[in-house]
Design an enzyme around this catalytic site. Sequence first.
Site, PDB file in Angstrom:
ATOM      1  N   GLY A  81       0.821  -1.200   0.000  1.00 54.56           N
ATOM      2  CA  GLY A  81       0.000   0.000   0.000  1.00 54.56           C
ATOM      3  C   GLY A  81       0.860   1.256   0.000  1.00 54.56           C
ATOM      4  CB  CYS A  82       0.147   4.671  -1.225  1.00 48.00           C
ATOM      5  SG  CYS A  82      -1.550   4.837  -0.618  1.00 48.00           S
ATOM      6  CE1 TYR A  83      -1.509   8.304   4.287  1.00 46.68           C
ATOM      7  CE2 TYR A  83      -3.407   6.960   3.679  1.00 46.68           C
ATOM      8  CZ  TYR A  83      -2.861   8.192   3.973  1.00 46.68           C
ATOM      9  OH  TYR A  83      -3.649   9.303   3.967  1.00 46.68           O
ATOM     10  CB  ALA A  84       1.750  -0.108   3.725  1.00 52.02           C
TER      11      ALA A  84
END
Length: 317
Positions: free
Chosen positions: A135-138
């Site tokens: 994921g992007c935030y991840a």
Amino acid sequence: MNDSTFTLGIVGARGHTGAELIKLVAAHPRLELAFVSSRERAGQRLSDHHPEFQGELQYENLDADAVAAKGVDAVILALPNGLAAPFVAALEAAKPDTVIVDLSADYRFDNSWYYGLPELTRGRYNGQKHISNPGCYATAMQLAVHPLLDLLAGPPQCFGVSGYSGAGTTPSDKNNVELLADNLMPYALTNHVHEREVSVQLGVAVEFMPHVAPHFRGITLTANLWLNRVQTREQIVERFQQAYAGEPLIEVLDEAPWVSRIAGRHGAQVGGFTLAPGGKRVVVVATLDNLLKGAATQAMQNLNLALGIDELTSIPH
């Protein structure tokens, strides 16, 4: 030198990430785009939306069996969460050696899939054909926390802000520019899927609080980290410099990075490194473009890795 080409299909090509993937494929000397699947744009020419692609290739509305029947070397699934399984099953049945890069969260908790954050997990890649894109935030969280993993005294607390492109193209409050104007919209303040994803990947509980902002693209992630022993700022900075030495897409800055400076760029920046008095708490800031290093660029890194191509082929750096 082997300069063979590989055929690629993209499923979910209308979205923001799909558009960025198409740009990267257009610049790739060894990938041939065989099909692009989009229900909304079926019948329209790709070149009408992406001038970098000349020719008659059209968007198609392909179900899982139709995608599998194409017989391509690799498929990128750029679909919303929960939709990948039928495509994976059909591809496995038709051509088990197809490389599949899935951009959703559907397989990030499946140990039979390679979790592809190359700067941190490249050593775990050993020929897997199924790759789950983080994921992007991840991605931002892990880049901010990983170099200090052995120093953590408690759960990292991560405050994230993303541009509204992260909410996709389906209309919602989180991509409504009128509601977002002069606003910051908190959501999923506990148990966000990226909170669970990072907690599993790092092996420590992570506390994540996401927000959507009025800008279109780019994530800023501020990580508050309690440490189990006293550190100097120099020691902290050295850890990050060593962790990302030789990684062209990760830039370690002295100052805190700005999200406005990362939009449209393919890498990530990590910096700030502010120690609290006493030396046992540090705040680190990471920024990246959620559509690029948070999605399309990372998918291209992973695809290149799986096809035996130089990892950064077609990626500006």
